[in-house]
Design a protein around this motif. Sequence first.
Motif, PDB file in Angstrom:
ATOM      1  N   ASP A 257      -7.748   8.596  -5.088  1.00 35.15           N
ATOM      2  CA  ASP A 257      -8.645   9.733  -4.551  1.00 35.15           C
ATOM      3  C   ASP A 257      -7.976  11.127  -5.181  1.00 35.15           C
ATOM      4  OD1 ASP A 257     -10.742  11.513  -3.640  1.00 35.15           O
ATOM      5  OD2 ASP A 257     -10.542  10.697  -1.612  1.00 35.15           O
ATOM      6  N   ASP A 258      -8.541  12.182  -5.381  1.00 29.47           N
ATOM      7  CA  ASP A 258      -7.821  13.355  -5.849  1.00 29.47           C
ATOM      8  C   ASP A 258      -7.238  13.845  -4.695  1.00 29.47           C
ATOM      9  OD1 ASP A 258      -9.542  14.810  -4.543  1.00 29.47           O
ATOM     10  OD2 ASP A 258     -10.577  15.875  -6.248  1.00 29.47           O
ATOM     11  N   GLU A 259      -6.460  14.950  -4.929  1.00 24.36           N
ATOM     12  CA  GLU A 259      -5.601  15.616  -3.996  1.00 24.36           C
ATOM     13  C   GLU A 259      -6.405  16.320  -2.777  1.00 24.36           C
ATOM     14  OE1 GLU A 259      -6.355  18.942  -7.153  1.00 24.36           O
ATOM     15  OE2 GLU A 259      -6.226  16.823  -7.048  1.00 24.36           O
ATOM     16  N   ARG A 260      -7.741  16.658  -3.142  1.00 26.22           N
ATOM     17  CA  ARG A 260      -8.665  17.091  -2.074  1.00 26.22           C
ATOM     18  C   ARG A 260      -9.215  16.058  -1.207  1.00 26.22           C
ATOM     19  NH1 ARG A 260     -12.056  21.620  -5.765  1.00 26.22           N
ATOM     20  NH2 ARG A 260     -10.221  22.415  -6.705  1.00 26.22           N
ATOM     21  N   GLY A 261      -9.053  14.829  -1.594  1.00 25.39           N
ATOM     22  CA  GLY A 261      -9.693  13.545  -0.990  1.00 25.39           C
ATOM     23  C   GLY A 261     -11.418  13.575  -1.074  1.00 25.39           C
ATOM     24  N   ARG A 262     -11.618  14.024  -2.367  1.00 25.56           N
ATOM     25  CA  ARG A 262     -13.248  14.159  -2.307  1.00 25.56           C
ATOM     26  C   ARG A 262     -13.937  12.838  -2.571  1.00 25.56           C
ATOM     27  NH1 ARG A 262     -14.195  17.771  -7.690  1.00 25.56           N
ATOM     28  NH2 ARG A 262     -12.239  17.095  -8.062  1.00 25.56           N
ATOM     29  N   LEU A 263     -13.402  11.813  -2.745  1.00 24.89           N
ATOM     30  CA  LEU A 263     -14.160  10.405  -2.696  1.00 24.89           C
ATOM     31  C   LEU A 263     -13.951   9.832  -1.211  1.00 24.89           C
ATOM     32  CD1 LEU A 263     -12.865   8.635  -5.938  1.00 24.89           C
ATOM     33  CD2 LEU A 263     -14.960   9.635  -5.504  1.00 24.89           C
ATOM     34  N   GLY A 264     -13.286  10.303  -0.340  1.00 25.17           N
ATOM     35  CA  GLY A 264     -13.252  10.009   1.147  1.00 25.17           C
ATOM     36  C   GLY A 264     -12.822   8.596   1.216  1.00 25.17           C
ATOM     37  N   VAL A 265     -11.750   8.316   0.592  1.00 28.66           N
ATOM     38  CA  VAL A 265     -11.104   7.001   0.731  1.00 28.66           C
ATOM     39  C   VAL A 265     -10.223   6.782   2.097  1.00 28.66           C
ATOM     40  CG1 VAL A 265      -9.723   5.165  -0.284  1.00 28.66           C
ATOM     41  CG2 VAL A 265     -10.691   6.625  -1.504  1.00 28.66           C
ATOM     42  N   ASP A 266     -10.657   5.739   3.017  1.00 29.99           N
ATOM     43  CA  ASP A 266      -9.927   5.369   4.204  1.00 29.99           C
ATOM     44  C   ASP A 266      -8.679   4.486   3.811  1.00 29.99           C
ATOM     45  OD1 ASP A 266      -9.396   4.618   6.410  1.00 29.99           O
ATOM     46  OD2 ASP A 266     -10.823   3.631   7.193  1.00 29.99           O
ATOM     47  N   TYR A 267      -7.606   5.345   3.603  1.00 30.80           N
ATOM     48  CA  TYR A 267      -6.076   4.468   3.255  1.00 30.80           C
ATOM     49  C   TYR A 267      -5.874   3.833   4.456  1.00 30.80           C
ATOM     50  CZ  TYR A 267      -6.422   6.844  -1.222  1.00 30.80           C
ATOM     51  OH  TYR A 267      -6.635   7.114  -2.569  1.00 30.80           O
ATOM     52  N   ASP A 268      -6.357   3.976   5.640  1.00 34.72           N
ATOM     53  CA  ASP A 268      -5.562   3.062   6.742  1.00 34.72           C
ATOM     54  C   ASP A 268      -6.412   1.793   6.710  1.00 34.72           C
ATOM     55  OD1 ASP A 268      -4.361   5.307   7.819  1.00 34.72           O
ATOM     56  OD2 ASP A 268      -5.815   6.026   9.052  1.00 34.72           O
ATOM     57  N   TRP A 269      -7.542   1.568   6.173  1.00 34.13           N
ATOM     58  CA  TRP A 269      -8.143   0.305   6.178  1.00 34.13           C
ATOM     59  C   TRP A 269      -7.474  -0.687   5.322  1.00 34.13           C
ATOM     60  CZ3 TRP A 269      -9.928  -2.758   2.483  1.00 34.13           C
ATOM     61  CH2 TRP A 269     -10.820  -4.158   2.706  1.00 34.13           C
ATOM     62  N   TYR A 270      -6.753  -0.216   4.049  1.00 28.54           N
ATOM     63  CA  TYR A 270      -6.078  -1.156   3.393  1.00 28.54           C
ATOM     64  C   TYR A 270      -4.816  -1.758   4.192  1.00 28.54           C
ATOM     65  CZ  TYR A 270      -7.925   1.228  -0.679  1.00 28.54           C
ATOM     66  OH  TYR A 270      -9.058   1.612  -1.782  1.00 28.54           O
ATOM     67  N   LYS A 271      -4.428  -1.154   5.107  1.00 29.89           N
ATOM     68  CA  LYS A 271      -3.305  -1.651   5.900  1.00 29.89           C
ATOM     69  C   LYS A 271      -3.722  -2.514   7.140  1.00 29.89           C
ATOM     70  CE  LYS A 271      -0.537   2.251   4.532  1.00 29.89           C
ATOM     71  NZ  LYS A 271       0.242   3.518   5.148  1.00 29.89           N
ATOM     72  N   SER A 272      -5.200  -2.769   7.408  1.00 30.13           N
ATOM     73  CA  SER A 272      -5.574  -3.261   8.513  1.00 30.13           C
ATOM     74  C   SER A 272      -5.455  -4.779   8.693  1.00 30.13           C
ATOM     75  CB  SER A 272      -7.163  -3.192   8.762  1.00 30.13           C
ATOM     76  OG  SER A 272      -7.791  -3.677   7.876  1.00 30.13           O
ATOM     77  N   PRO A 273      -5.443  -5.669   9.779  1.00 33.00           N
ATOM     78  CA  PRO A 273      -5.186  -7.071   9.711  1.00 33.00           C
ATOM     79  C   PRO A 273      -6.369  -7.567   8.883  1.00 33.00           C
ATOM     80  CG  PRO A 273      -4.633  -6.208  12.021  1.00 33.00           C
ATOM     81  CD  PRO A 273      -5.348  -5.016  11.168  1.00 33.00           C
ATOM     82  N   LEU A 274      -7.720  -7.197   9.001  1.00 29.16           N
ATOM     83  CA  LEU A 274      -8.704  -7.825   8.469  1.00 29.16           C
ATOM     84  C   LEU A 274      -8.436  -7.631   6.664  1.00 29.16           C
ATOM     85  CD1 LEU A 274     -11.424  -9.298   8.016  1.00 29.16           C
ATOM     86  CD2 LEU A 274     -12.413  -6.904   8.305  1.00 29.16           C
ATOM     87  N   ALA A 275      -7.957  -6.532   6.204  1.00 30.96           N
ATOM     88  CA  ALA A 275      -7.692  -6.421   4.641  1.00 30.96           C
ATOM     89  C   ALA A 275      -6.737  -7.185   4.264  1.00 30.96           C
ATOM     90  CB  ALA A 275      -7.194  -4.906   4.498  1.00 30.96           C
ATOM     91  N   GLU A 276      -5.566  -7.404   5.087  1.00 30.91           N
ATOM     92  CA  GLU A 276      -4.469  -8.328   4.722  1.00 30.91           C
ATOM     93  C   GLU A 276      -4.858  -9.709   4.665  1.00 30.91           C
ATOM     94  OE1 GLU A 276      -0.044  -8.525   4.648  1.00 30.91           O
ATOM     95  OE2 GLU A 276      -1.391  -6.796   4.480  1.00 30.91           O
ATOM     96  N   GLU A 277      -5.535 -10.245   5.722  1.00 28.41           N
ATOM     97  CA  GLU A 277      -6.036 -11.544   5.809  1.00 28.41           C
ATOM     98  C   GLU A 277      -6.944 -12.022   4.384  1.00 28.41           C
ATOM     99  OE1 GLU A 277      -8.256 -15.087   8.380  1.00 28.41           O
ATOM    100  OE2 GLU A 277      -8.195 -13.083   9.028  1.00 28.41           O
ATOM    101  N   LEU A 278      -7.991 -10.905   4.354  1.00 28.13           N
ATOM    102  CA  LEU A 278      -8.931 -10.868   3.100  1.00 28.13           C
ATOM    103  C   LEU A 278      -8.193 -10.993   1.841  1.00 28.13           C
ATOM    104  CD1 LEU A 278     -11.848 -10.784   1.720  1.00 28.13           C
ATOM    105  CD2 LEU A 278     -11.610  -8.334   1.918  1.00 28.13           C
ATOM    106  N   LEU A 279      -7.371 -10.144   1.362  1.00 29.42           N
ATOM    107  CA  LEU A 279      -6.845 -10.185   0.316  1.00 29.42           C
ATOM    108  C   LEU A 279      -5.717 -11.621   0.038  1.00 29.42           C
ATOM    109  CD1 LEU A 279      -5.846  -6.259  -0.072  1.00 29.42           C
ATOM    110  CD2 LEU A 279      -7.710  -7.646  -1.093  1.00 29.42           C
ATOM    111  N   LYS A 280      -5.255 -11.831   0.922  1.00 29.42           N
ATOM    112  CA  LYS A 280      -4.387 -13.270   1.014  1.00 29.42           C
ATOM    113  C   LYS A 280      -5.364 -14.135   0.719  1.00 29.42           C
ATOM    114  CE  LYS A 280      -0.293 -11.659   3.465  1.00 29.42           C
ATOM    115  NZ  LYS A 280       0.604 -12.019   4.767  1.00 29.42           N
ATOM    116  N   VAL A 281      -6.387 -14.286   1.248  1.00 33.93           N
ATOM    117  CA  VAL A 281      -7.362 -15.302   0.868  1.00 33.93           C
ATOM    118  C   VAL A 281      -7.761 -15.451  -0.687  1.00 33.93           C
ATOM    119  CG1 VAL A 281      -9.528 -16.395   1.313  1.00 33.93           C
ATOM    120  CG2 VAL A 281      -8.006 -15.833   3.407  1.00 33.93           C
ATOM    121  N   ALA A 282      -8.104 -14.266  -0.797  1.00 30.87           N
ATOM    122  CA  ALA A 282      -8.576 -13.995  -2.353  1.00 30.87           C
ATOM    123  C   ALA A 282      -7.407 -14.568  -3.304  1.00 30.87           C
ATOM    124  CB  ALA A 282      -8.799 -12.506  -2.614  1.00 30.87           C
ATOM    125  N   GLU A 283      -6.251 -14.092  -3.170  1.00 31.78           N
ATOM    126  CA  GLU A 283      -5.096 -14.606  -4.090  1.00 31.78           C
ATOM    127  C   GLU A 283      -5.068 -16.012  -4.015  1.00 31.78           C
ATOM    128  OE1 GLU A 283      -2.017 -10.948  -4.854  1.00 31.78           O
ATOM    129  OE2 GLU A 283      -1.299 -12.368  -3.376  1.00 31.78           O
TER     130      GLU A 283
END
Length: 414
Positions: A257-283
């Motif tokens: 995202d840019d310095e203004r956050g115009r895309l509105g990316v939720d960076y906290d989600w990337y560190k969530s337990p669901l994201a962690e499990e999902l990405l490990k399963v993908a690998e």
Amino acid sequence: MSAHVEIMERESVDVEKIVRGQIQDVKRRDILNFDIDPRARFHLDSTKIAFHKDRVDAWRRGEHVAPITIDMALTQKCSYACTFCYAGLQQNPSAPVPWETYEGFLDDCVEIGHKPGEGVKAISLVSDGESTENPDYHKFIRKAKANGIDIASGTNGFRLKKEEMPGLVDALTYLRININAADPVSYAQIMGTAEKSYHKVLENIAELVRLKKERKSNITIGLQMVLLPEYADQVIPLALLGRELGVDYTVIKHCSDDERGRLGVDYDWYKSPLAEELLKVAEAVSTPEYSVQVKWSKIRTGRDRRYAKCFGPPLFLQMSGTGIVAPCGSFFHKRYARFHIGDIKEKRFKDIWASEEYREVMGHLASDKFDARRQCATLCLQDKVNETLHDLVERGIPLPDVTGKPRPMHINFI
């Protein structure tokens, strides 16, 4: 596995529910291997700067070095309208670059450097546009290869022509297809195109894989997903699709995202337990021949850099599809004209590189007057290079010792 959902708008999809179901489903099937190392053949979440110690040492001595890698585009145009596209935030008026200018640019890439034979080593056609939209795309690749420059390309894959594919397979170090969904409906909605584009792109990928085998080419063919939390239901289907297509890898990366956050990316989600499990399963979909890699360093870092000064651009430069030479993609827009060093349509690249403006901009980025934590997009292309150079310059930590270690694939794409 299809992620197809019979809806018109993705906003109404219960992504979390779908993802949990996908994880349970894929775990019941005998296809996952949690013991495999998806990075055994190549590592997509690192930097190869340590393998260019001589160039780094010359830079540290204050010598005027050529970039090892240039990331650029041959246009800012794109027939897609991807919802996650950072380049869309950096648009300038379209300004076609004539072939004669590119021809001179590629010759200049060989000529510049702190001593003979130390010019630009690699060019990746990615940056801020879809380079296949430029009619000189294939000519540029052939000329770069003939000049001894490693050449690679990222593309949505739609405009690749079958009659030109043998030349691409022979010339490119890697070809990365940007794809964010594993079914035509989601593909069209997320990537801003028609459903028929999905089928054409998959046909093109299959043909590229076939040609690689037929021609015994060393090209690396991969897929890339830019992961926004709302597209998490596409992760496992894409990992499986890449395996089915026979590509070398599927890489899953965060969204800048840019310095203004115009895309509105939720960076906290990337560190969530669901994201962690999902990405490990993908690998775990990886096989000895096929790698699914998550860019964990950026996924887990979010917006937070650990350095303020930007040391990377002299060694890893970016250029816009308009012809503008700027240190990185964060500064392509006209509102960042202070960082625009030159334009190859107006001045030879070798003269831009040798100019006081070039030295001044690079020096400013590496000074106390600049703070990448506040003034830049999130975790830019140069981020891993910047971390290593920060450790070297600011903390006195030498480059990793790679003496006697095997040369990594794509060594000049740092």
